[in-house]
Scaffold this active site. Structure first.
Site, PDB file in Angstrom:
ATOM      1  N   HIS A   1      -2.199   5.355   6.686  1.00 36.57           N
ATOM      2  CA  HIS A   1      -0.810   5.802   6.813  1.00 36.57           C
ATOM      3  C   HIS A   1      -0.744   7.248   6.309  1.00 36.57           C
ATOM      4  CE1 HIS A   1       0.335   1.561   7.063  1.00 36.57           C
ATOM      5  NE2 HIS A   1       0.043   1.339   5.810  1.00 36.57           N
TER       6      HIS A   1
ATOM      7  N   CYS B   1       0.843  -1.212   0.000  1.00 34.80           N
ATOM      8  CA  CYS B   1       0.000   0.000   0.000  1.00 34.80           C
ATOM      9  C   CYS B   1       0.872   1.253   0.000  1.00 34.80           C
ATOM     10  CB  CYS B   1      -0.918  -0.014   1.204  1.00 34.80           C
ATOM     11  SG  CYS B   1      -0.085  -0.351   2.769  1.00 34.80           S
TER      12      CYS B   1
HETATM   13  N1  LIG Z   1      -3.962  -5.280   5.256  1.00 35.62           N
HETATM   14  C1  LIG Z   1      -3.270  -4.342   4.659  1.00 35.62           C
HETATM   15  O1  LIG Z   1      -3.332  -3.188   5.042  1.00 35.62           O
HETATM   16  C2  LIG Z   1      -2.433  -4.664   3.447  1.00 35.62           C
HETATM   17  C3  LIG Z   1      -2.191  -3.672   2.519  1.00 35.62           C
HETATM   18  C4  LIG Z   1      -1.456  -3.973   1.362  1.00 35.62           C
HETATM   19  C5  LIG Z   1      -0.933  -5.246   1.208  1.00 35.62           C
HETATM   20  N2  LIG Z   1      -1.156  -6.183   2.163  1.00 35.62           N
HETATM   21  C6  LIG Z   1      -0.581  -7.530   1.931  1.00 35.62           C
HETATM   22  O2  LIG Z   1      -1.637  -8.399   1.513  1.00 35.62           O
HETATM   23  C7  LIG Z   1      -1.372  -9.721   1.967  1.00 35.62           C
HETATM   24  C8  LIG Z   1      -2.579 -10.202   2.769  1.00 35.62           C
HETATM   25  O3  LIG Z   1      -2.713  -9.365   3.909  1.00 35.62           O
HETATM   26  P1  LIG Z   1      -4.088  -9.252   4.691  1.00 35.62           P
HETATM   27  O4  LIG Z   1      -4.003  -8.001   5.480  1.00 35.62           O
HETATM   28  O5  LIG Z   1      -5.252  -9.458   3.796  1.00 35.62           O
HETATM   29  O6  LIG Z   1      -3.962 -10.496   5.673  1.00 35.62           O
HETATM   30  P2  LIG Z   1      -5.137 -11.187   6.495  1.00 35.62           P
HETATM   31  O7  LIG Z   1      -6.258 -10.254   6.730  1.00 35.62           O
HETATM   32  O8  LIG Z   1      -4.474 -11.832   7.641  1.00 35.62           O
HETATM   33  O9  LIG Z   1      -5.661 -12.310   5.492  1.00 35.62           O
HETATM   34  C9  LIG Z   1      -4.856 -13.358   5.079  1.00 35.62           C
HETATM   35  C10 LIG Z   1      -5.740 -14.565   4.769  1.00 35.62           C
HETATM   36  O10 LIG Z   1      -4.919 -15.622   4.267  1.00 35.62           O
HETATM   37  C11 LIG Z   1      -5.344 -16.841   4.823  1.00 35.62           C
HETATM   38  N3  LIG Z   1      -4.200 -17.764   4.929  1.00 35.62           N
HETATM   39  C12 LIG Z   1      -3.453 -18.100   6.015  1.00 35.62           C
HETATM   40  N4  LIG Z   1      -2.444 -18.937   5.669  1.00 35.62           N
HETATM   41  C13 LIG Z   1      -2.549 -19.132   4.331  1.00 35.62           C
HETATM   42  C14 LIG Z   1      -1.810 -19.888   3.376  1.00 35.62           C
HETATM   43  N5  LIG Z   1      -0.751 -20.622   3.719  1.00 35.62           N
HETATM   44  N6  LIG Z   1      -2.200 -19.843   2.061  1.00 35.62           N
HETATM   45  C15 LIG Z   1      -3.279 -19.118   1.687  1.00 35.62           C
HETATM   46  N7  LIG Z   1      -4.022 -18.372   2.555  1.00 35.62           N
HETATM   47  C16 LIG Z   1      -3.668 -18.396   3.864  1.00 35.62           C
HETATM   48  C17 LIG Z   1      -5.948 -16.501   6.159  1.00 35.62           C
HETATM   49  O11 LIG Z   1      -6.887 -17.502   6.285  1.00 35.62           O
HETATM   50  P3  LIG Z   1      -8.150 -17.850   7.171  1.00 35.62           P
HETATM   51  O12 LIG Z   1      -8.854 -16.579   7.479  1.00 35.62           O
HETATM   52  O13 LIG Z   1      -8.932 -18.708   6.259  1.00 35.62           O
HETATM   53  O14 LIG Z   1      -7.621 -18.581   8.362  1.00 35.62           O
HETATM   54  C18 LIG Z   1      -6.473 -15.078   5.974  1.00 35.62           C
HETATM   55  O15 LIG Z   1      -7.841 -15.027   5.664  1.00 35.62           O
HETATM   56  C19 LIG Z   1      -0.040  -9.633   2.731  1.00 35.62           C
HETATM   57  O16 LIG Z   1       1.009  -9.892   1.831  1.00 35.62           O
HETATM   58  C20 LIG Z   1       0.001  -8.183   3.169  1.00 35.62           C
HETATM   59  O17 LIG Z   1       1.308  -7.727   3.430  1.00 35.62           O
HETATM   60  C21 LIG Z   1      -1.915  -5.948   3.261  1.00 35.62           C
END
Ligand SMILES: NC(=O)c1ccc[n+]([C@@H]2O[C@H](COP(=O)([O-])OP(=O)(O)OC[C@H]3O[C@@H](n4cnc5c(N)ncnc54)[C@H](OP(=O)(O)O)[C@@H]3O)[C@@H](O)[C@H]2O)c1
Length: 349
Positions: A226, A147
């Site tokens: 941010h 982001c």
């Molecule tokens: N959140 C932000 O602000 C943001 C912004 C930009 C980029 N990102 C990036 O986007 C990515 C995802 O972040 P997020 O914030 O969406 O995380 P999140 O809310 O924790 O969601 C991640 C999801 O992946 C699932 N998961 C866990 N282990 C896994 C595996 N081995 N293979 C596939 N799925 C799995 C989880 O599953 P269950 O729920 O089913 O247990 C969860 O629903 C990361 O790389 C992060 O750095 C995040």
């Protein structure tokens, strides 16, 4: 007759980013969601059911798949079954689990997109529409940058394109956690990132290597957005004024510029209230927010602030990255316009 191809998209990881990417893909007329994964039958499955997205298990083991049925959800199989019916997978798993997932995508022979929590070294390519759509056309896989990197690129790339060189120092004031995340902090402290420079600025160079940029970062107790404090040094003879910089940004997609004193939008709280007012799903703001009265060009030095809605600025970028990898739209501006028109229409339902 022109054949319109519908790109079949799998979402692996249906969390904060995954659920948003799924809806943004679902809103487009050239792609469809063929399934989303959950690790277990918990929070998030009901949302997928309501949206009509087929649920698959993140893993292939029979026991884990059966647990979904026992909890009352129809599970269509494991990740391997999902990869078999998809053209491309958007990996929205938590950062740093990507390497093992990448092996699965490569053996399934489909294209893949990771998120900013993974390293450029793991994916070999990185993507943000304003910087390098063309370089990503037809490649096997890429990473939509974080982001923060997305936000920095939106305002710095047009400046670089005008000036031909650019040197940037920025301070990232980072939200401590996403609103739905109860496990992170700090909740009563300001936490400097003691790795200097922080990774945020240099990460811009994975999509625009010509921009010289360094950053430092601090995490603060807020969940909303941010804020970037940016000081850019422009080359001699840049020919810009504060006004022309603002006009340049105004002409680019996914940047919103507002005057804080005139609108009363002077903090991230009001920016997010503005986003909720315009009716976006989850109160998202895909655009980067720049305060007009916080921009000043003095000689060769440009000062400005921008605010980033961390959960959503990368969402439309994933849609554009799908078109780049599938090589269905070579023009980044055309892809962005198509993505945003579709997201706006669903936003206002
Ligand atoms: N959140 C932000 O602000 C943001 C912004 C930009 C980029 N990102 C990036 O986007 C990515 C995802 O972040 P997020 O914030 O969406 O995380 P999140 O809310 O924790 O969601 C991640 C999801 O992946 C699932 N998961 C866990 N282990 C896994 C595996 N081995 N293979 C596939 N799925 C799995 C989880 O599953 P269950 O729920 O089913 O247990 C969860 O629903 C990361 O790389 C992060 O750095 C995040």
């Amino acid at each position: 007759m022109v054949r319109i191809m519908t790109i079949k998209v799998a979402i692996n990881g249906y969390g904060t980013i995954g659920k948003r990417v799924a809806d943004a893909v679902d809103a487009q007329d050239d792609m469809e969601i063929v399934g989303v994964t959950k690790t277990r039958p918990a929070f998030g499955c009901d949302l997928a059911v309501r949206k009509g997205y087929p649920i698959f298990c993140t893993y292939d083991d029979a026991d884990r798949i059966a647990a979904f049925g026992a909890a009352g959800y129809t599970c269509h199989g494991g990740l391997s079954d999902l990869l078999e019916i998809a053209d491309i997978v958007v990996d929205c798993s938590p950062g740093k689990v990507g390497a093992s997932n990448k092996e699965k995508y490569e053996s399934a022979g489909i294209k893949w997109i990771f998120q900013g929590g993974e390293k450029h070294a793991m994916t070999g390519n990185s993507y943000t529409s304003s910087a390098n759509h063309t370089e990503n056309l037809g490649v096997e896989g890429t990473r939509v940058v974080s982001c923060n990197t997305t936000g920095l690129s939106r305002t710095l790339v047009p400046l670089y394109e005008h000036c031909g060189s650019l040197s940037v120092e920025c301070t990232m004031i980072r939200r401590a956690a996403d609103p739905g995340d109860s496990s992170k902090g700090p909740i009563n402290a300001i936490k400097p990132v003691l790795k200097v420079p922080s990774h945020h600025g240099p990460d811009v160079m994975t999509v625009k290597p010509e921009i010289q940029i360094n950053s430092m970062a601090v995490a603060v107790p807020t969940t909303l957005m941010h804020v970037h404090v940016i000081v850019a040094t422009l080359p001699e003879g840049h020919g810009l004024t504060t006004e022309s910089v603002l006009s340049m940004w105004n002409a680019r997609p996914r940047i919103v510029i507002m005057n804080g004193s005139e609108t009363g939008i002077t903090t991230t709280a009001e920016v997010m209230e503005f986003a909720r007012d315009i009716g976006r799903k989850w109160g998202d703001l895909h655009e980067i927010f720049v305060w007009e009265d916080g921009v000043k060009l003095e000689g060769n030095t440009l000062y400005y602030f921008q605010a980033i809605h961390q959960e959503s600025d990368v969402i439309p970028e994933n849609v554009d990255a799908i078109r780049a990898l599938m090589n269905t739209e070579p023009d980044w501006m055309a892809s962005v316009a198509k993505t945003d028109a579709a997201i706006s229409s669903y936003n206002h339902l």
